[in-house]
Enzyme design. Structure first.
Site, PDB file in Angstrom:
ATOM      1  N   SER A 131       0.751  -1.176   0.001  1.00  0.00           N
ATOM      2  CA  SER A 131      -0.062  -0.120  -0.112  1.00  0.00           C
ATOM      3  C   SER A 131       0.928   1.251  -0.060  1.00  0.00           C
ATOM      4  O   SER A 131       1.721   1.594  -1.015  1.00  0.00           O
ATOM      5  CB  SER A 131      -1.078  -0.127   1.200  1.00  0.00           C
ATOM      6  OG  SER A 131      -2.033   0.907   1.127  1.00  0.00           O
ATOM      7  N   ASP A 265      -9.793  -3.554  -5.831  1.00  0.00           N
ATOM      8  CA  ASP A 265      -9.080  -2.884  -4.658  1.00  0.00           C
ATOM      9  C   ASP A 265      -9.550  -1.248  -4.921  1.00  0.00           C
ATOM     10  O   ASP A 265      -9.335  -0.561  -5.632  1.00  0.00           O
ATOM     11  CB  ASP A 265      -7.521  -3.046  -4.934  1.00  0.00           C
ATOM     12  CG  ASP A 265      -6.585  -2.506  -3.914  1.00  0.00           C
ATOM     13  OD1 ASP A 265      -7.356  -1.638  -2.993  1.00  0.00           O
ATOM     14  OD2 ASP A 265      -5.507  -2.553  -3.679  1.00  0.00           O
ATOM     15  N   HIS A 294      -7.062  -5.882  -0.565  1.00  0.00           N
ATOM     16  CA  HIS A 294      -5.885  -4.979  -0.306  1.00  0.00           C
ATOM     17  C   HIS A 294      -5.027  -5.235   0.953  1.00  0.00           C
ATOM     18  O   HIS A 294      -3.947  -5.438   0.915  1.00  0.00           O
ATOM     19  CB  HIS A 294      -6.438  -3.523  -0.107  1.00  0.00           C
ATOM     20  CG  HIS A 294      -5.712  -2.441  -0.128  1.00  0.00           C
ATOM     21  ND1 HIS A 294      -5.040  -1.998  -1.170  1.00  0.00           N
ATOM     22  CD2 HIS A 294      -5.002  -2.046   1.154  1.00  0.00           C
ATOM     23  CE1 HIS A 294      -3.897  -1.097  -0.776  1.00  0.00           C
ATOM     24  NE2 HIS A 294      -4.183  -0.969   0.399  1.00  0.00           N
TER      25      HIS A 294
END
Length: 318
Positions: A131, A265, A294
């Site tokens: 991320s 996502d 995610h």
């Protein structure tokens, strides 16, 4: 993989240190201290919240997949860990305010500072970001192009237009304009006994069929109050600062980079995958076909680690 708990080498070591002026947790599988003879270090740069305990199963699996040859470390974000009672969250309060130690730019410098102080310069790095950790890795490579990066694996990368994503449109008002309102319930939750916090976290995550139970304890640590507040503050800066994709840094390091996008996502839509695939047709850019979320650490840490090891195994043969 056979019984993952059967080998003592699967037991992690945890260090709490000050780095960049803030309390930092380092989770380590393998060598707890590096010397110039160490050829390769795997370093995990987490998402937000940057709590390294979430990555325990992922790291444990990676460590075993390479036959325990290479240490696998994860570095928390500054101020996202609950330090022991002997440590304050910040080293010197007067410096913390001036340096904005919990902000996004300082989190990047925090990682580079850690490498300078704790990793021999000649040690080659396998950087694995998740991320916002992917954005941080790209910034690290831009700021210090001499880093000996063998591969940088960017998992579910939030490296552009975060505020425009479906999740970003929801979270931007919360993080940027209503963050202080959210501090009150977090503070109240921090007053609960640890056992009750664990029950609440288990209930919240109860809908995940294959929940990795190792994530419950780090999730509880977030309810200390300061950790959650620092994570939300960093998130507010992500919404404002993570905008244009850094095509220059990507192009300069394309042979070292592996991108892995989610098929559903809400932090980095499939359109972002299609855009980067179009702009870098020769890059190693993949779209998930396995249904991973995610927040893959909640239920697929082992599967993602096996996948990553397959991608990079050939690059580590020395």
């Amino acid at each position: 993989m056979e019984d993952m708990g059967a080998d003592s080498r699967d037991v992690p070591h945890t260090d709490f240190i000050y780095c960049g002026g803030a309390a930092t947790e380092v989770l380590k599988f393998g060598s707890v201290k590096l010397h110039p003879g160490h050829k390769i270090l795997f370093l995990i740069i987490p998402g937000n919240p940057g709590v390294v305990g979430f990555y325990t199963t992922f790291m444990q699996t990676l460590h075993s997949m390479f036959n325990y040859r290479h240490p696998v470390w994860a570095l928390s974000h500054a101020g996202h860990c609950a330090p022991p009672d002997s440590m304050d969250m910040i080293e010197e309060s007067s410096l913390a305010a001036d340096a904005d130690v919990f902000g996004l730019d300082s989190q990047i410098k925090h990682k580079l500072s850690f490498l300078r102080k704790h990793v021999p310069r000649e040690t080659s790095l396998v950087l694995i970001g998740h991320s916002i950790g992917c954005y941080i890795i790209l910034e690290m490579m831009k700021l210090d192009p001499e880093l000996k990066v063998v591969k940088a694996v960017l998992l579910f990368p939030t490296i552009e237009r975060m505020a425009q994503t479906p999740q970003g449109k929801v979270m931007t008002p919360v993080l940027c304009y209503m963050r202080y309102i959210a501090y009150l319930p977090v503070f109240l939750l921090s007053l609960l006994p640890e056992s009750l916090k664990s029950i609440l976290i288990t209930l919240v995550l109860g809908g995940i069929r294959s929940l990795d139970v190792t994530v419950v304890k780090p999730a509880v640590s977030l309810l200390s109050g300061d950790c959650a507040a620092n994570a939300m503050y960093m998130g507010s800066q992500e919404m404002r600062k993570v905008w244009g994709r850094d095509n220059v840094t990507i192009q300069e390091n394309l042979g070292k980079l592996i991108f892995y996008y989610g098929a559903s996502d809400h932090w980095c839509p499939v359109q972002y995958y299609q855009d980067i695939k179009r702009d870098f047709p020769h890059g190693h850019i993949r779209l998930c076909d396995k249904g991973f979320r995610h927040a893959f650490v909640l239920d697929a840490g082992r599967d993602v680690a096996r996948m990553v090891s397959e991608w990079i195994h050939g690059d580590l043969k020395t």
